[in-house]
Design an enzyme around this catalytic site. Structure first.
Site, mmCIF file in Angstrom:
data_model
loop_
_atom_site.group_PDB
_atom_site.id
_atom_site.type_symbol
_atom_site.label_atom_id
_atom_site.label_comp_id
_atom_site.label_asym_id
_atom_site.label_seq_id
_atom_site.Cartn_x
_atom_site.Cartn_y
_atom_site.Cartn_z
ATOM 1 N N GLY A 1 0.830 -1.193 0.000
ATOM 2 C CA GLY A 1 0.000 0.000 0.000
ATOM 3 C C GLY A 1 0.870 1.249 0.000
ATOM 4 O O GLY A 1 2.076 1.192 0.235
ATOM 5 N N CYS A 2 0.226 2.380 -0.285
ATOM 6 C CA CYS A 2 1.007 3.613 -0.398
ATOM 7 C C CYS A 2 1.514 4.088 0.954
ATOM 8 O O CYS A 2 2.703 4.406 1.105
ATOM 9 C CB CYS A 2 0.208 4.693 -1.111
ATOM 10 S SG CYS A 2 -1.484 4.923 -0.556
#
Lengths: 330, 330, 330, 330
Positions: free
Chosen positions: A162-163
């Site tokens: 994920g970011c």
């Protein structure tokens, strides 16, 4: 093409390298941009159930110039015979069944959250349903490139991070591994246009620490279409006075992770549109503490860019292939 | 006006209540907006050395409708005979001499940083020059209204707090006074369109704690014309499990400080254009910690609004006079 | 309240002035802001079918301070016995039946498009369905305040103008009436965060011209939460060299329509949050042409502000009651 | 490199192709981004008088990864012996003397306004000073690539067009040349973050029309860091009913100018970061008129991108070399 020779030496069996994008999400349009200039990949299949039969440019006018892209097809109509690799951008939850059904020979990078958590009971707790492909979960490699590069080389299935976890783990993992910071009281204040969750972060930090790490994580929604900044407040281990030097050593040979000169504050618009993570570490007014700031473009290093970086590694291509975009500033 | 009677009972000598704005800064235009609808104040003098002779509407077209405002004059030409109160919005550093020279009978609210730090040696350290009016400094009352209301009532000179210190001290001072949080390791991550410094914050918290408090303070510049959010990470004192109840008790009778319902996140656009401070407290994933979020409009409660709130108190007017603006949302 | 005496002299029959808001749309929250400081109106009923039973502050946290507002009720449960006036903010199309069913003694300002077009066949053409209350349509007065003030005074039902038509008709109607501009080739380039249609504009201009006027109208969506600018390109009538003087004469006594000094460009942030329309006229490089620029806050003068201005007139209150908000700049 | 052979056929003497950037302006950082990925150009000299001695990354942190860029030097210290081409980004006015002094063998693209106006008396009128290099002015080719490509091929000095003139002339020149639109009453309403002037536009349209064209041009400043939209209102010539077909024919073989499908509105964020101009033509409600909308990234096709496109042509490289950036959306 001149590149063909080199490419064939890489894999004699391949006639044409190709990538199949498994669905058309918002996210996907970013991958198409990156692949459009990639010398070894072509896109042979793109699926999008509700938009099957349409051209990509009818959905995203900024692709009007990409006349070679295939028409979107529904998942059921996708043919994998010419496909070597899959970038899977389906929503969390629906990905597991789709990937289970794919031919075994494909290299897969999954951009959903479905294979990021190693502990399937933790997956169930956070996502509210049992994991439907625990075997695949076991096989999946967590694709935080700079940390797990060796494992990614031989992976068949990579779970793209994920970011938020990308922007947070890149600075923290080396500091935790080297025991330079305390594992407790790590406070993370992130700013971006996206929301996010914490188990993936704690998993990565706990793995680096060889013990359970619980963090304080507060994501703030900002009116920005691209960009993510994480401000991380840590306590240094007793006697430690420097974190900068460790990050310098950890990343000095990395192309996409950059420690800035001392005192320079990383800014999101300095990485916009690029696969870079910029970071720096600052002294805190409170003795024994330090402040770390890292920035990424959440849609590139935090998603499609790191996915392509991983896929390059899995295919044996130079890791930076197709990722040479400088930041778009201002 | 019908209000005149009530007003005269307040001060028989006054023919016309009036406020003198000492300069025209960016900041000032906010005060003019607030005073334009104030029933007891008129503006009789506005100074602006470089723009002397001009109308305010020629500088700020949004005041085209305010035909009663006086022409700007230079400081030297200002006449104070009809003036009862002064709002001083000069730059830091030049304010001291100006205020020293004002008639002693005037009520003054100073919006610069010049009289905020009680310790003049600290002033010299942070602002790089000795304080030129230490006597006035001694006399000045720090105008964080809800905390020092009683002192403000009888003050002649009020030092209006900075915007960051306002957003940070309002939630922290009651928690520190009640010994519900540890004084160490207070971490403050603020977001606004302005920059800021920390000594004023530490002064206020140390005063509440009766001991030196050092905080970690990181202001982040955001592309917003109005609005300030402070996220504050604290350790609760041993055995403490609740902070919400204390803030509720502290502020339940306050008009401009509002503790939101449990779970509701304060947002800057919910206070835009108003004198409100919204706050809330959230549990932290790390046991024994809590997260506090407070928001203000930095140009109102963080500057001109609190200044007018203080001046109302100093003049004996109802505290909320002229401040009944609801937030401008969206 | 102290105001009761004056109010009763206005209308002996009223026990308590009150406004009933017929639904809770995005738009409505703006009206609540305006009414919160209105001396003669209280809000006794607010309807919102899907949110019936909720408080307004649970939907809009910026109203947390408005503790006197009634709980939302469904339309069917609304009681009109204490109600004198209705501000109707229902979606286009559903408004007609609702208003038909209201008690006849109520003053109504409708903010939908349902009663704006005098010609019901034109309504059907643009909105795709026959008008279901043609009698009410006949009765409705078009609420462009500065142009139709006399008619509004005695109206029972006022159709509040759209935002684009407001910003466009205010400058054009006086110029057309005085025959200073050609009726053909009027080109309107508008910028705002909203979309819009043209028949209402052409209706108003045709009415002023006593002949059919067709305009070129292009609305541009901009990323702005408030604000609307219309740039209007016109041909002057033969021999005409001045438009400024006419607009000056037309609006010099108006409180909410302001012609700026020659050369000053109207800017949307100079009217933000206020009921003002700022306008100016500029020479064009092409001989015989002129350029007009007008700005409003589309959510105030373009909607709820003009609605309240109209309602004040209908009730016999001073027209500017509750509308004394200066622009919120910056 | 495989390309070397082809390149050597162009110039046997060159060891390494190189570009000299004559100064470091805001604008320049965009050119560096484009050249960083250019296969035939390296940057050997960059001048910046006030910042001489500094690295480019110390001024623009987003270039931290570009370790091969030369240190900035003052203009006087620049050595041109290894230089083949110059991109000159000096401010208007100072450019003339600098370019006059350059070695005659260099290919030059000037991004200032100094050589854009063919008539030096017009230059004097608009810029307030006589032109100091009228001979060079005579020699300079106006670099609107798609219109003057043949002339650019053999040019030594190209005057790169302004951003507004680029977005306006690209759609209008073919329509004027084909006599499909009237030359009078062309109304241009542009939106961007930059200001602009009109003589360059009228020069280009007059040249296409073989008669003096005067336009109405209104640029609107918008809060956008990149992006420019021009909305153009035209009268069609008698009997003309179609403009779309002409633009289709004019640009169907162009890589960087794209006519969208009928009805699709060009949007600035669909060309952001790319060298594309998107355009379309729409019917007007007023009979006999049409509306044209064109968008560019003002910092690419409106500046550095078109400059590189021109330089590619001047050097004999494929015109799109180094310009294959897809738009960065969102």
């Amino acid at each position: 093409m001149a590149m063909a020779g080199w490419y064939q030496s890489l894999d004699q069996q391949l006639v044409a390298a190709s990538v199949r994008l498994s669905c058309i999400l918002f996210l996907d349009s970013k991958i198409i941009r990156l692949l459009a200039n990639h010398p070894f990949f072509g896109i042979t299949v793109m699926t999008a159930d509700r938009n099957a039969g349409k051209s990509i440019e009818s959905l995203f006018p900024h692709f009007i110039t990409q006349k070679d892209l295939p028409i979107l097809v529904s998942s059921n109509d996708a043919i994998f015979s010419d496909v070597d690799a899959v970038l899977c951008c389906l929503p969390h939850g629906t990905t597991q069944e789709i990937i289970k059904a794919l031919p075994k020979g494909l290299k897969i990078v999954d951009l959903s959250a479905d294979f990021r958590l190693r502990d399937t009971s933790e997956y169930e707790e956070w996502y509210g349903q049992p994991h439907r492909a625990p075997d695949l979960q076991e096989e999946a490699i967590y694709g935080l490139t700079e940390i797990f590069r060796e494992e990614i080389k031989n992976a068949r299935l990579v779970a793209n991070p994920g970011c938020y976890p990308t922007s947070i783990q890149l600075p923290l993992v080396p500091l935790i591994k080297s025991k330079l910071i305390e594992y407790k009281n790590i406070i993370i204040d992130s700013k971006s246009g996206a929301s996010g969750a914490v188990p993936e972060i704690e998993q990565g930090l706990s793995h680096a620490a060889h013990s359970k790490v619980t963090v304080s994580f507060t994501p703030h929604l900002m009116p920005m279409s691209r960009g993510m900044q994480s401000t991380i407040y840590v306590e240094m281990a007793p006697g430690v006075t420097h974190l900068y030097q460790q990050l310098k050593v950890s990343y000095e040979d990395e192309e996409f992770v950059k420690l800035l000169e001392k005192g320079v504050v990383p800014r999101t618009h300095d990485v916009r549109g690029s696969n870079y993570c910029y970071m720096n570490v600052f002294p805190d007014r409170i003795s024994g503490r330090a402040i770390i700031i890292s920035v990424i473009d959440n849609l590139v290093k935090g998603a499609s860019g790191q996915a392509l970086q991983n896929l390059n590694i899995m295919m044996g291509f130079p890791e930076n292939t197709g990722l040479g975009y400088l930041p778009l500033f201002p």
